[in-house]
Design a protein around this motif. Structure first.
Motif, PDB file in Angstrom:
ATOM      1  N   UNK A 244      15.156 -38.439 -10.810  1.00 14.16           N
ATOM      2  CA  UNK A 244      15.406 -37.597  -9.645  1.00 14.16           C
ATOM      3  C   UNK A 244      14.284 -37.797  -8.628  1.00 14.16           C
ATOM      4  N   UNK A 245      14.652 -38.130  -7.418  1.00 15.23           N
ATOM      5  CA  UNK A 245      13.653 -38.351  -6.375  1.00 15.23           C
ATOM      6  C   UNK A 245      12.915 -37.068  -6.033  1.00 15.23           C
ATOM      7  N   UNK A 246      11.707 -37.237  -5.498  1.00 15.11           N
ATOM      8  CA  UNK A 246      11.078 -36.129  -4.796  1.00 15.11           C
ATOM      9  C   UNK A 246      11.966 -35.790  -3.590  1.00 15.11           C
ATOM     10  N   UNK A 247      12.129 -34.512  -3.275  1.00 16.27           N
ATOM     11  CA  UNK A 247      13.056 -34.151  -2.192  1.00 16.27           C
ATOM     12  C   UNK A 247      12.802 -34.900  -0.886  1.00 16.27           C
ATOM     13  N   UNK A 248      11.533 -35.156  -0.572  1.00 14.05           N
ATOM     14  CA  UNK A 248      11.227 -35.819   0.699  1.00 14.05           C
ATOM     15  C   UNK A 248      11.763 -37.243   0.759  1.00 14.05           C
TER      16      UNK A 248
END
Length: 302
Positions: free
Chosen positions: A177-181
């Motif tokens: 899961x990516x960092x939101x940014x």
């Protein structure tokens, strides 16, 4: 007084003997028949909190119907609970017409001003059965105020037992899961306050996973729109789980009660499909389900 008194402190109120009534008679503070004597009232203030913990919410409860067969029982209090006052019998779950106690484990989660006690059943419940949740007396707050009354609530289970196709239980962490940014489409965030991480303290014992995905957030109150996009980018298994609208998409969400909204997003042949919004107005674990055939879809890009 012009200011609040201190807790657990001795005070004296004095009426001086020079005080007079409206006819000029001097004050008789010791009641000996002769005026001119002062009167003193001595008292001690109590502790900051003199009342026991109050239950502010329980799930499921209120004679709820159609509850899942392995629900997570959550009881929310208006203040923090002393962990030493909690034992394996503090919360009990049983069929209403039976003395059988459903085995399970109790976990305590603390927020800034309150606690949530959560009971995770070790087994699935019987369908279409009335169950009773009992909160037994003996628990207390951090100042020692103890509750001495039983509290109960009831719910009825549904009929559906799920067969799961697991997307991600986060046992391997959250690197898929990516960092939101990284995802784009974010709006109205304080970027230094927004992140994702693996959490091993707030875990769902019903799924036997060892991590959850923790989402930290901070909203810019001066913005006009707000969105955090948490994107599943990698991982052969989670990324490529395929299903259709005969399935329900589900997730266990540990809510902080702040009223933020949450929705699912899926990729299909038409681009991105999103669920309706779900308002996170609860504390603790809750199962959120999107029945794509019945609940419909929302609007976004694609």
């Amino acid at each position: 007084p012009e200011e609040d008194l201190q807790y657990e402190t001795g005070y004296t109120v004095t009426i001086d003997g020079t005080a007079e009534d409206s006819y000029g008679h001097p004050f008789d503070g010791n009641a000996d028949g002769t005026g001119g004597d002062p009167f003193e009232l001595h008292f001690t203030t109590g502790p900051e909190d003199m009342e026991g913990p109050v239950v502010t919410a329980a799930y499921p409860g209120g004679y709820a119907l159609g509850v899942e067969l392995q629900p997570i029982i959550s009881i929310t209090f208006n203040e923090k609970i002393d962990p030493a006052s909690i034992d394996s019998n503090t919360i009990q779950l049983s069929p209403f017409s039976s003395d059988y106690l459903v085995p399970g484990e109790i976990q305590q989660y603390d927020f800034t001003e309150q606690s949530i006690l959560t009971f995770f059943p070790d087994e699935k419940l019987d369908p279409e059965t009335l169950y009773m949740i009992t909160l037994n007396p003996g628990y207390r707050d951090l100042l020692g105020n103890e509750m001495k009354l039983y509290k109960t609530t009831r719910f009825t289970t549904g009929t559906i037992d799920w067969q799961f196709k697991k997307i991600d239980n986060f046992d391997a962490g959250v690197t898929n899961w990516w960092e939101p940014q990284q995802a784009g489409n974010n709006a109205g965030i304080i970027t230094d306050s927004v992140s994702r991480s693996a959490n091993s303290d707030y875990i769902n014992l019903s799924t036997e996973s060892i991590h959850s995905l923790e989402l930290n957030y901070g909203w810019d109150s001066t913005a006009t729109s707000w969105l955090i996009r948490e994107y599943l980018a990698d991982g052969t298994l989670p990324k490529n789980v395929i299903f259709d609208d005969t399935y329900k998409l589900q997730v266990y969400v540990f809510g902080d009660g702040h009223g933020n909204q949450f929705r699912f997003t899926l990729d299909d042949s038409n681009g991105h499909e999103v669920s309706p919004w779900y308002t996170i107005n609860w504390y603790g674990w809750r199962l959120v389900s999107w029945d794509m055939d019945k609940d419909g879809i929302g609007e976004w890009i694609g």
